[in-house]
Design a protein around this motif. Structure first.
Motif, PDB file in Angstrom:
ATOM      1  N   ALA A 164     -32.415 -32.092 -27.712  1.00 36.13           N
ATOM      2  CA  ALA A 164     -32.232 -30.661 -27.912  1.00 36.13           C
ATOM      3  C   ALA A 164     -33.143 -30.157 -28.997  1.00 36.13           C
ATOM      4  O   ALA A 164     -33.690 -29.055 -28.922  1.00 36.13           O
ATOM      5  CB  ALA A 164     -30.762 -30.379 -28.260  1.00 36.13           C
TER       6      ALA A 164
ATOM      7  N   ALA B 240     -29.084 -23.930 -22.982  1.00 37.02           N
ATOM      8  CA  ALA B 240     -28.475 -24.082 -21.663  1.00 37.02           C
ATOM      9  C   ALA B 240     -28.645 -25.542 -21.270  1.00 37.02           C
ATOM     10  O   ALA B 240     -29.473 -26.256 -21.858  1.00 37.02           O
ATOM     11  CB  ALA B 240     -29.143 -23.156 -20.645  1.00 37.02           C
ATOM     12  N   PRO B 241     -27.873 -26.042 -20.328  1.00 42.99           N
ATOM     13  CA  PRO B 241     -28.003 -27.446 -19.932  1.00 42.99           C
ATOM     14  C   PRO B 241     -29.443 -27.820 -19.599  1.00 42.99           C
ATOM     15  O   PRO B 241     -30.179 -27.062 -18.957  1.00 42.99           O
ATOM     16  CB  PRO B 241     -27.103 -27.525 -18.685  1.00 42.99           C
ATOM     17  CG  PRO B 241     -26.054 -26.490 -18.928  1.00 42.99           C
ATOM     18  CD  PRO B 241     -26.775 -25.361 -19.607  1.00 42.99           C
ATOM     19  N   ALA B 242     -29.855 -29.012 -20.046  1.00 37.31           N
ATOM     20  CA  ALA B 242     -31.238 -29.457 -19.863  1.00 37.31           C
ATOM     21  C   ALA B 242     -31.643 -29.536 -18.402  1.00 37.31           C
ATOM     22  O   ALA B 242     -32.833 -29.450 -18.077  1.00 37.31           O
ATOM     23  CB  ALA B 242     -31.432 -30.815 -20.533  1.00 37.31           C
ATOM     24  N   ALA B 243     -30.665 -29.673 -17.500  1.00 39.12           N
ATOM     25  CA  ALA B 243     -30.986 -29.773 -16.071  1.00 39.12           C
ATOM     26  C   ALA B 243     -31.697 -28.531 -15.554  1.00 39.12           C
ATOM     27  O   ALA B 243     -32.460 -28.603 -14.586  1.00 39.12           O
ATOM     28  CB  ALA B 243     -29.696 -29.998 -15.270  1.00 39.12           C
TER      29      ALA B 243
ATOM     30  N   ALA C 145     -32.819 -23.220 -21.333  1.00 42.20           N
ATOM     31  CA  ALA C 145     -32.782 -24.679 -21.383  1.00 42.20           C
ATOM     32  C   ALA C 145     -33.915 -25.219 -22.240  1.00 42.20           C
ATOM     33  O   ALA C 145     -33.751 -26.207 -22.968  1.00 42.20           O
ATOM     34  CB  ALA C 145     -32.856 -25.246 -19.965  1.00 42.20           C
TER      35      ALA C 145
END
Length: 477
Positions: free
Chosen positions: A4, A330-333, A325
């Motif tokens: 992150a 936000a989620p890394a995906a 992201a």
């Protein structure tokens, strides 16, 4: 160092990394033109005409000036540093990481909710031909088809948006020409009553009073949502330094022609008292003129306008989730791109939330449009405020020698941004005053609380995310 933290440090440079620069000048120009023509004009204008009469023309003109100030402020920022994260990235840079996080997610919400509104409008238009088909069925079909288009490639999105916009632009010009023909030559049954005097002959230019006219500003501002979409295309434009200024500088004549001009002609051809909420004034005007299949043709045009806006919503939400992201917000995906270089997961999640619009069309079909447009307007006002405040802070940093000047400076500098900020705060006050639209502020308060909790969780997991990198905090060397 956590992943992150790495994402956060890369954010300013990498938010457009991996995208295909597949949007040419032709497509960006038409996206910019079409972005100023949406369902807010084609459908929403009917209710606003009933509230304000001919004075609605003045409200569109006044709001149009403010929109131009906003877009020139955005243009200056875009040419300073063109990124696909756009407003969220500038908020992050000039106001701090929390505002970038809040703006990115709120802009995502705006387009998800706008997508719901457009799906609702599209279903209403289809009911014009097929009244037996339920609104929710039509909304679901359009949602699935546009989702497929956005997954294939940005070029296909751009091409579809080009032709959607071409239909809208050509049709509006045709409507204006036909309306002027009715006024000049008096053909058709509408020619017997068509006159410029219709603008003031029925209880004056402000038939319901100035206050009622001002109350339409919230609906007028919704009609202008999406003009800022050109900023999201910056990371995928072939030559943003040339295409973006051209697209932004055409805004005044687009507003003058497509909003002020079209409404003026229609309200001259058909007196304002004949329009009703929930019915497109353009469809009603062509029905009055009596052109064979004219109303059906216009209905097709406004259908393409709704689908165009929904198409744009899917495009922008996926890009905004990827920018979030990139910054670890936000989620890394969501950072991953598909084989066709589209943020497929972000688009898919956004489409799933747009599906709530399908549910609304099933549960409350008669109120779905009003509910979602008020929430979208509030989210849009926040986005515009962040653009303007970021612009003011950017100009301060430039004046202090901390940042390079943009090659596309806004006329009037920060002064016009201050005027636009005051106007948007005034419109927010109108929303709070109106009992029917006030609910959107409650929704936004709940949204802010949810984002606040999310931010606290992010900070606890990755403190580096909250690091403030604003240029005004740097030491002057």
């Amino acid at each position: 160092m956590t992943s992150a933290q790495v994402d956060t440090e890369k954010a300013p440079e990498g938010s457009e990394e991996g995208y295909e620069r597949g949007l040419g000048s032709r497509q960006v120009q038409m996206i910019a033109i079409g972005g100023a023509i949406g369902v807010g004009l084609f459908l929403g204008a009917g209710a606003n005409i009933a509230k304000a009469g001919p004075s609605l023309i003045l409200m569109y003109a006044l709001a149009g000036v403010i929109i131009f100030f906003i877009m020139r402020a955005l243009g200056e920022l875009l040419l300073y540093r063109p990124v696909s994260g756009s407003f969220a990235e500038y908020s992050r840079e000039f106001l701090g990481p929390f505002f970038g996080y809040f703006t990115g997610w709120t802009y995502w919400l705006m387009w998800v909710v706008t997508g719901m509104a457009e799906l609702t409008a599209a279903a209403i238009y289809v009911n014009y031909w097929f009244p037996s088909i339920h609104q929710w069925v039509t909304a679901l079909v359009f949602l699935v088809v546009l989702f497929g288009v956005n997954l294939i490639s940005v070029k296909l999105f751009g091409e579809l948006e080009f032709w959607f916009s071409m239909v809208k632009v050509t049709a509006l010009i045709g409507m204006i020409v036909i309306g002027l023909g009715v006024l000049t030559f008096g053909f058709s049954s509408a020619g017997d009553t068509a006159a410029v005097s219709n603008l003031w002959a029925f209880d004056g230019f402000f038939p319901k009073g100035v206050g009622s006219s001002l109350m339409t500003l919230q609906g007028v501002m919704f009609a202008y949502l999406a003009v800022e979409l050109v900023g999201v295309t910056a990371g995928e434009s072939e030559d943003p330094e040339k295409t973006l200024p051209k697209a932004i500088n055409t805004l005044p004549w687009r507003i003058a022609l497509f909003y002020v001009g079209a409404l003026t002609v229609i309200l001259c051809v058909v007196k304002w008292t004949e329009f009703a909420p929930g019915v497109s004034p353009f469809v009603a005007a062509f029905a009055k003129i009596g052109i064979p299949a004219g109303a059906a043709i216009v209905n097709f045009v406004v259908l393409t306008a709704a689908l165009s806006s929904c198409n744009s919503g899917m495009y922008s939400t996926g890009r905004m989730l990827r920018n979030l992201a990139d910054s670890g917000e936000a989620p890394a995906a969501f950072r991953k791109l598909s084989a066709t270089k589209t943020p497929a997961l972000g688009i898919a999640v956004s489409v799933a939330f747009m599906g709530i619009g399908v549910v609304l069309n099933y549960v409350v079909p008669e109120k779905a449009f009003g509910y979602v447009t008020s929430v979208a307007t509030a989210a849009g006002i926040w986005t515009w405020l962040m653009i303007l405040i970021s612009h003011v802070l950017y100009r301060r940093a430039v004046d202090a020698g901390r940042l390079p000047a943009s090659p596309f400076p806004a006329p009037g500098g920060a002064k016009c941004s201050y005027v636009a900020i005051a106007f948007l705060l005034f419109v927010t006050g109108l929303i709070a005053y109106d009992a029917d639209s006030r609910v959107c502020l409650y929704v936004m308060a709940g949204w802010a609380a949810a984002l606040g909790v999310g931010w606290a969780v992010l900070k606890s997991r990755s403190p580096q995310i909250a690091q403030d990198r604003r240029p005004e905090l740097d030491e002057v060397g």
